[in-house]
Design a protein around this motif. Sequence first.
Motif, PDB file in Angstrom:
ATOM      1  N   LEU A   1       0.869  -1.166   0.000  1.00  0.00           N
ATOM      2  CA  LEU A   1       0.000   0.000   0.000  1.00  0.00           C
ATOM      3  C   LEU A   1       0.911   1.222   0.000  1.00  0.00           C
ATOM      4  CD1 LEU A   1      -2.964   0.936   0.150  1.00  0.00           C
ATOM      5  CD2 LEU A   1      -2.726   0.955   2.645  1.00  0.00           C
ATOM      6  N   TYR A   2       0.771   2.059  -0.993  1.00  0.00           N
ATOM      7  CA  TYR A   2       1.639   3.218  -1.160  1.00  0.00           C
ATOM      8  C   TYR A   2       0.917   4.477  -0.679  1.00  0.00           C
ATOM      9  CZ  TYR A   2       5.191   0.700  -3.776  1.00  0.00           C
ATOM     10  OH  TYR A   2       6.202  -0.171  -4.137  1.00  0.00           O
ATOM     11  N   PHE A   3       1.612   5.222   0.156  1.00  0.00           N
ATOM     12  CA  PHE A   3       1.081   6.458   0.719  1.00  0.00           C
ATOM     13  C   PHE A   3       1.913   7.649   0.257  1.00  0.00           C
ATOM     14  CE2 PHE A   3      -1.594   4.478   3.958  1.00  0.00           C
ATOM     15  CZ  PHE A   3      -0.969   3.257   4.173  1.00  0.00           C
ATOM     16  N   CYS A   4       1.265   8.760   0.021  1.00  0.00           N
ATOM     17  CA  CYS A   4       2.021   9.991  -0.106  1.00  0.00           C
ATOM     18  C   CYS A   4       1.819  10.814   1.163  1.00  0.00           C
ATOM     19  CB  CYS A   4       1.642  10.782  -1.350  1.00  0.00           C
ATOM     20  SG  CYS A   4       0.032  11.578  -1.321  1.00  0.00           S
ATOM     21  N   ALA A   5       2.789  11.644   1.450  1.00  0.00           N
ATOM     22  CA  ALA A   5       2.772  12.448   2.661  1.00  0.00           C
ATOM     23  C   ALA A   5       3.452  13.779   2.382  1.00  0.00           C
ATOM     24  CB  ALA A   5       3.478  11.716   3.792  1.00  0.00           C
ATOM     25  N   ALA A   6       3.033  14.796   3.093  1.00  0.00           N
ATOM     26  CA  ALA A   6       3.583  16.134   2.887  1.00  0.00           C
ATOM     27  C   ALA A   6       4.175  16.677   4.175  1.00  0.00           C
ATOM     28  CB  ALA A   6       2.490  17.077   2.384  1.00  0.00           C
ATOM     29  N   GLN A   7       5.289  17.365   4.016  1.00  0.00           N
ATOM     30  CA  GLN A   7       5.924  18.016   5.161  1.00  0.00           C
ATOM     31  C   GLN A   7       6.133  19.489   4.820  1.00  0.00           C
ATOM     32  OE1 GLN A   7      10.569  16.562   4.265  1.00  0.00           O
ATOM     33  NE2 GLN A   7       9.419  15.713   5.947  1.00  0.00           N
ATOM     34  N   TYR A   8       5.783  20.314   5.798  1.00  0.00           N
ATOM     35  CA  TYR A   8       5.862  21.755   5.615  1.00  0.00           C
ATOM     36  C   TYR A   8       6.874  22.364   6.582  1.00  0.00           C
ATOM     37  CZ  TYR A   8       1.722  21.559   2.628  1.00  0.00           C
ATOM     38  OH  TYR A   8       0.836  21.292   1.603  1.00  0.00           O
ATOM     39  N   TRP A   9       6.918  23.672   6.565  1.00  0.00           N
ATOM     40  CA  TRP A   9       7.745  24.445   7.496  1.00  0.00           C
ATOM     41  C   TRP A   9       9.222  24.100   7.406  1.00  0.00           C
ATOM     42  CZ3 TRP A   9       3.259  21.929   9.529  1.00  0.00           C
ATOM     43  CH2 TRP A   9       2.133  22.764   9.509  1.00  0.00           C
ATOM     44  N   GLY A  10       9.656  23.828   6.172  1.00  0.00           N
ATOM     45  CA  GLY A  10      11.081  23.670   5.934  1.00  0.00           C
ATOM     46  C   GLY A  10      11.682  22.356   6.368  1.00  0.00           C
ATOM     47  N   ARG A  11      10.868  21.421   6.810  1.00  0.00           N
ATOM     48  CA  ARG A  11      11.427  20.133   7.210  1.00  0.00           C
ATOM     49  C   ARG A  11      12.064  19.448   6.017  1.00  0.00           C
ATOM     50  NH1 ARG A  11       6.511  19.305  10.133  1.00  0.00           N
ATOM     51  NH2 ARG A  11       6.790  19.635  12.354  1.00  0.00           N
ATOM     52  N   GLN A  12      13.164  18.776   6.267  1.00  0.00           N
ATOM     53  CA  GLN A  12      13.870  18.023   5.234  1.00  0.00           C
ATOM     54  C   GLN A  12      14.217  16.673   5.846  1.00  0.00           C
ATOM     55  OE1 GLN A  12      14.588  18.921   2.055  1.00  0.00           O
ATOM     56  NE2 GLN A  12      13.676  20.949   2.234  1.00  0.00           N
ATOM     57  N   SER A  13      13.319  15.744   5.725  1.00  0.00           N
ATOM     58  CA  SER A  13      13.513  14.466   6.399  1.00  0.00           C
ATOM     59  C   SER A  13      12.815  13.356   5.642  1.00  0.00           C
ATOM     60  CB  SER A  13      12.953  14.545   7.826  1.00  0.00           C
ATOM     61  OG  SER A  13      12.904  13.271   8.429  1.00  0.00           O
ATOM     62  N   ASN A  14      13.386  12.182   5.708  1.00  0.00           N
ATOM     63  CA  ASN A  14      12.767  10.991   5.128  1.00  0.00           C
ATOM     64  C   ASN A  14      12.055  10.144   6.181  1.00  0.00           C
ATOM     65  OD1 ASN A  14      13.917  11.764   2.687  1.00  0.00           O
ATOM     66  ND2 ASN A  14      15.694  10.438   2.938  1.00  0.00           N
ATOM     67  N   GLU A  15      12.003  10.629   7.410  1.00  0.00           N
ATOM     68  CA  GLU A  15      11.368   9.880   8.483  1.00  0.00           C
ATOM     69  C   GLU A  15       9.859  10.129   8.477  1.00  0.00           C
ATOM     70  OE1 GLU A  15      12.871   7.756  10.515  1.00  0.00           O
ATOM     71  OE2 GLU A  15      14.820   8.132   9.591  1.00  0.00           O
ATOM     72  N   ALA A  16       9.100   9.061   8.590  1.00  0.00           N
ATOM     73  CA  ALA A  16       7.644   9.182   8.547  1.00  0.00           C
ATOM     74  C   ALA A  16       7.123  10.142   9.616  1.00  0.00           C
ATOM     75  CB  ALA A  16       7.009   7.801   8.702  1.00  0.00           C
ATOM     76  N   ARG A  17       7.750  10.158  10.779  1.00  0.00           N
ATOM     77  CA  ARG A  17       7.264  11.003  11.876  1.00  0.00           C
ATOM     78  C   ARG A  17       7.413  12.492  11.569  1.00  0.00           C
ATOM     79  NH1 ARG A  17      12.102   8.742  13.984  1.00  0.00           N
ATOM     80  NH2 ARG A  17      13.815  10.271  14.080  1.00  0.00           N
ATOM     81  N   ASP A  18       8.203  12.823  10.555  1.00  0.00           N
ATOM     82  CA  ASP A  18       8.423  14.230  10.211  1.00  0.00           C
ATOM     83  C   ASP A  18       7.496  14.728   9.116  1.00  0.00           C
ATOM     84  OD1 ASP A  18      11.944  13.723  10.729  1.00  0.00           O
ATOM     85  OD2 ASP A  18      10.450  14.583  12.105  1.00  0.00           O
ATOM     86  N   PHE A  19       6.535  13.912   8.737  1.00  0.00           N
ATOM     87  CA  PHE A  19       5.554  14.341   7.756  1.00  0.00           C
ATOM     88  C   PHE A  19       4.258  14.712   8.471  1.00  0.00           C
ATOM     89  CE2 PHE A  19       7.365  13.591   3.559  1.00  0.00           C
ATOM     90  CZ  PHE A  19       8.535  12.947   3.906  1.00  0.00           C
ATOM     91  N   ASP A  20       3.652  15.770   7.972  1.00  0.00           N
ATOM     92  CA  ASP A  20       2.519  16.372   8.664  1.00  0.00           C
ATOM     93  C   ASP A  20       1.167  15.832   8.199  1.00  0.00           C
ATOM     94  OD1 ASP A  20       4.581  19.042   7.996  1.00  0.00           O
ATOM     95  OD2 ASP A  20       4.210  18.396  10.064  1.00  0.00           O
ATOM     96  N   TYR A  21       1.062  15.498   6.954  1.00  0.00           N
ATOM     97  CA  TYR A  21      -0.214  15.060   6.382  1.00  0.00           C
ATOM     98  C   TYR A  21       0.003  13.808   5.541  1.00  0.00           C
ATOM     99  CZ  TYR A  21      -1.417  19.821   7.682  1.00  0.00           C
ATOM    100  OH  TYR A  21      -1.599  20.975   8.385  1.00  0.00           O
ATOM    101  N   TRP A  22      -1.003  12.949   5.570  1.00  0.00           N
ATOM    102  CA  TRP A  22      -0.925  11.668   4.874  1.00  0.00           C
ATOM    103  C   TRP A  22      -2.189  11.395   4.076  1.00  0.00           C
ATOM    104  CZ3 TRP A  22       3.198   8.177   5.234  1.00  0.00           C
ATOM    105  CH2 TRP A  22       4.206   8.537   6.132  1.00  0.00           C
ATOM    106  N   GLY A  23      -2.001  10.694   2.959  1.00  0.00           N
ATOM    107  CA  GLY A  23      -3.146  10.211   2.225  1.00  0.00           C
ATOM    108  C   GLY A  23      -3.581   8.851   2.739  1.00  0.00           C
ATOM    109  N   GLN A  24      -4.603   8.311   2.113  1.00  0.00           N
ATOM    110  CA  GLN A  24      -5.165   7.028   2.531  1.00  0.00           C
ATOM    111  C   GLN A  24      -4.474   5.839   1.878  1.00  0.00           C
ATOM    112  OE1 GLN A  24      -7.639   6.618   4.963  1.00  0.00           O
ATOM    113  NE2 GLN A  24      -7.044   8.753   5.265  1.00  0.00           N
ATOM    114  N   GLY A  25      -3.719   6.094   0.841  1.00  0.00           N
ATOM    115  CA  GLY A  25      -2.966   5.023   0.205  1.00  0.00           C
ATOM    116  C   GLY A  25      -3.613   4.481  -1.057  1.00  0.00           C
TER     117      GLY A  25
END
Length: 123
Positions: free
Chosen positions: A92-116
Motif C-alpha cells: 500500500l503506497y502512501f504519499c505524505a507532505a511536510q511543511y515548514w522547511g522540514r527536510q527528512s525521510n522519516e515518517a514522523r516528520d511528515f505532517d499530512y498523509w493520504g489514505q494510500g
Amino acid sequence: QVQLVESGGGVVQAGDSLRLSCTTSGPTLSSAGVGWFRQAPGKEREFVARISPAHYTYYADSVKGRFTISRDNAKNTVYLQMSSLKPEDAALYFCAAQYWGRQSNEARDFDYWGQGTQVTVSS
C-alpha cells in the motif's frame, strides 16, 4: 487542512511500470516536501522517495534506478513513476507532505498523509 489523495495503483506483472499520483484540493503542495512511503502486510511502513520544494529528490536504496519522483506544481501533483516492478514492491503506497522547511525521510516528520493506493505485483 491538507487532504492528500493518491491514485494510480493497480495489479501489474513483474517488470511492468506504474505511475502513482498524489494531489490535494487544499493548500498548494509547491511549498511542501512530498514523500512516498509503502507498507506491505506484516511489515513496517518504509520510505520510498521524497521530493523537496526545490525539486531535490531522495530515494530508498531498494528503488534507486527504478523509481522516479517528480512534481508538477501547476497541477498541484506529485508523481511516482515505478519501473521494473518486482513482487517485493507490492504494498500500500502512501504519499505524505511536510511543511515548514522540514527536510527528512522519516515518517514522523511528515505532517499530512493520504489514505494510500494499492500496488500488486505478480511474478
